[in-house]
Scaffold this active site. Structure first.
Site, short mmCIF file in Angstrom:
data_model
loop_
_atom_site.label_atom_id
_atom_site.label_comp_id
_atom_site.label_asym_id
_atom_site.label_seq_id
_atom_site.Cartn_x
_atom_site.Cartn_y
_atom_site.Cartn_z
N TYR A 161 0.85 -1.19 0.00
CA TYR A 161 0.00 0.00 0.00
C TYR A 161 0.88 1.24 0.00
O TYR A 161 1.81 1.36 0.81
CB TYR A 161 -0.91 0.02 1.24
CG TYR A 161 -1.94 -1.08 1.24
CD1 TYR A 161 -3.16 -0.90 0.58
CD2 TYR A 161 -1.70 -2.29 1.88
CE1 TYR A 161 -4.11 -1.91 0.58
CE2 TYR A 161 -2.64 -3.30 1.88
CZ TYR A 161 -3.85 -3.10 1.22
OH TYR A 161 -4.79 -4.11 1.21
N SER A 162 0.59 2.16 -0.91
CA SER A 162 1.31 3.42 -0.91
C SER A 162 1.04 4.16 0.39
O SER A 162 -0.10 4.25 0.84
CB SER A 162 0.86 4.29 -2.10
OG SER A 162 1.23 3.71 -3.32
N CYS A 362 -0.85 7.72 -10.10
CA CYS A 362 -1.07 6.57 -9.24
C CYS A 362 -2.55 6.22 -9.24
O CYS A 362 -3.41 7.09 -9.03
CB CYS A 362 -0.60 6.86 -7.82
SG CYS A 362 -0.63 5.42 -6.73
N GLU A 402 2.65 4.58 -11.19
CA GLU A 402 2.41 3.42 -10.34
C GLU A 402 0.92 3.07 -10.47
O GLU A 402 0.06 3.76 -9.91
CB GLU A 402 2.75 3.73 -8.88
CG GLU A 402 2.62 2.54 -7.96
CD GLU A 402 3.02 2.89 -6.54
OE1 GLU A 402 2.21 3.52 -5.85
OE2 GLU A 402 4.14 2.56 -6.13
N TYR A 404 -2.25 -0.17 -10.89
CA TYR A 404 -2.54 -1.52 -10.44
C TYR A 404 -3.87 -1.98 -11.00
O TYR A 404 -4.64 -1.17 -11.52
CB TYR A 404 -2.56 -1.61 -8.92
CG TYR A 404 -3.30 -0.49 -8.24
CD1 TYR A 404 -4.64 -0.59 -7.97
CD2 TYR A 404 -2.63 0.69 -7.87
CE1 TYR A 404 -5.35 0.44 -7.35
CE2 TYR A 404 -3.31 1.71 -7.23
CZ TYR A 404 -4.66 1.59 -6.97
OH TYR A 404 -5.33 2.60 -6.37
#
Length: 404
Positions: A161-162, A362, A402, A404
């Site tokens: 987790y960022s 992100c 980044e 996902y």
């Protein structure tokens, strides 16, 4: 014991992150090395103790020389990684030997940040862990979360987790780390880990007993936590999303949903924390411009903070929201991030021509294609190909992704 020794060495030598060498060189534009792994679903959406901790939080602002850690580059140290001549905290704790922290109440935000929207996965939480100063990190890094082992069962697979707090943490004592976590819930989808009648109310009171339900193990574990609960932490890791050293850099931020996490860590440092304060103002002298995409206005995250930054620093902070299920542009199209950015395409294009401008993305996959959709035509008008332009920005460490 090995981890404890590594932490002690890192904290005891925290000045390695900022001490100048005899002949300082210009600071690099950025540090980079990719990382990412997360649970995901749904629509578009602190450093060491004392002085050392404050230094860790100044990745953008301390103007540290590039040769800071060159002497250590030849010797591999456990718990640190050398990125462009500087040491940063790195994998101090592994899945086999995680750090055991505790959940504490956050004195700024409630645990649930969002309001019910009618979607199963409506909830996003802000959860803060006390790490006692043993898990130093810098803005833009990630930590891993593991579900606690239960009666012979193995812990769940690690999820990264960022980090959503700056290096000094939300309370600025350098002993906490905060995450922004979306509760993963899918109803009657392709996968299920609860059959009909098995789903029970979560901490927010949401349940779907009449449906087959899939709940993300780690995200639900974190979202259901309460102060005092123990948590297993790994990391920190990640160098793709680190801030530039130049205090006059411009920062364009694109975030969908919980992709806001690293952006919040930046903004806390730039506009809030004592660590980022300068003589009579802030050490950061550039422009920070945030574009955030969510499906509903009830899904907006940290809006109160954005309003405060804008009010205090109107010439240095701008933010625009794209609320896809509630907003449309003049052409009647749903308002996604690229749709909102298109309203400022010329201005953003000019900003990206500046070598001091960095772009950070992100969130969900597809953000890069959205950039191409937005800036492809204007690049062509200027005799360029957007994909080649973006590639050149990446090579110059000015384009950070980044997803996902």
């Amino acid at each position: 014991m090995a981890q404890a020794a590594a932490v002690g060495a890192l904290l005891g030598a925290s000045t390695a992150f900022l001490a100048p060498s005899a002949a300082p060189a210009p600071a690099p534009a950025l540090r980079g090395a990719p990382h990412s792994s997360r649970e995901s679903t749904g629509p578009g959406l602190a450093g060491a103790a004392g002085v050392g901790a404050a230094a860790l939080g100044l990745g953008l602002l301390a103007a540290r020389p590039a040769t800071t850690a060159c002497r250590a580059a030849a010797v591999k140290k456990k718990g640190v990684k050398v990125v462009h001549g500087k040491e940063i905290p790195w994998n101090l704790f592994s899945p086999k030997a995680p750090y055991q922290g505790k959940v504490i109440e956050n004195d700024v935000h409630p645990q649930t940040l969002t309001e019910p929207t009618g979607d199963a996965n409506w909830e996003t939480t802000h959860v803060t862990f006390d790490h006692g100063g043993k898990v130093p990190y810098i803005e833009g890094q990630s930590i891993g979360g593991l579900e606690q082992e239960r009666k012979g069962e193995q812990p769940a697979k690690i999820r990264l987790y960022s980090i959503a707090s700056s290096a000094v943490g939300d309370n600025q004592n350098s002993k906490t780390v905060s995450l922004c976590v979306k509760r993963v819930v899918e109803v009657d989808g392709k996968f299920a880990n609860r059959e009909k009648g098995q789903d029970k109310p979560d901490k927010a009171g949401t349940a779907f007993p009449e449906n087959k339900v899939y709940r993300g193990v780690c995200s639900n574990h974190i979202c259901d936590m309460t102060p005092g609960d123990e948590v297993l932490i790994t990391g920190p890791t990640g160098a793709e999303m680190l801030l530039p050293e130049d205090p006059e850099a411009n920062i364009i931020m694109l975030a969908t949903g919980t992709g806001i996490a690293p952006m919040r860590s930046y903004l806390r440092l730039l506009f809030h924390d004592k660590a980022g304060a300068g003589d009579g103002g802030r050490k950061f002298k550039g422009l920070a411009w945030l574009f955030m995409g969510v499906p509903y206005s009830k899904s907006l995250l940290y809006d109160d903070e954005h309003e405060a930054y804008k009010k205090a620093y109107p010439d240095q902070f701008r933010y625009d929201y794209a609320v896809s299920r509630e907003q449309k542009n003049a052409a009647g199209q749903k308002m996604y991030i690229q749709t909102k950015m298109a309203e400022y395409a010329e201005e953003l294009w000019e900003l990206m021509q500046d070598e001091k401008t960095h772009v950070y993305m992100c969130g969900l996959k597809g953000m890069e294609s959205g950039m191409a959709e937005c800036f492809g035509p204007i690049a062509e008008k200027n005799g360029l190909v957007w994909t080649e332009f973006a590639k050149a920005m990446k090579k110059a460490d000015r384009y950070h992704v980044e997803v996902y």
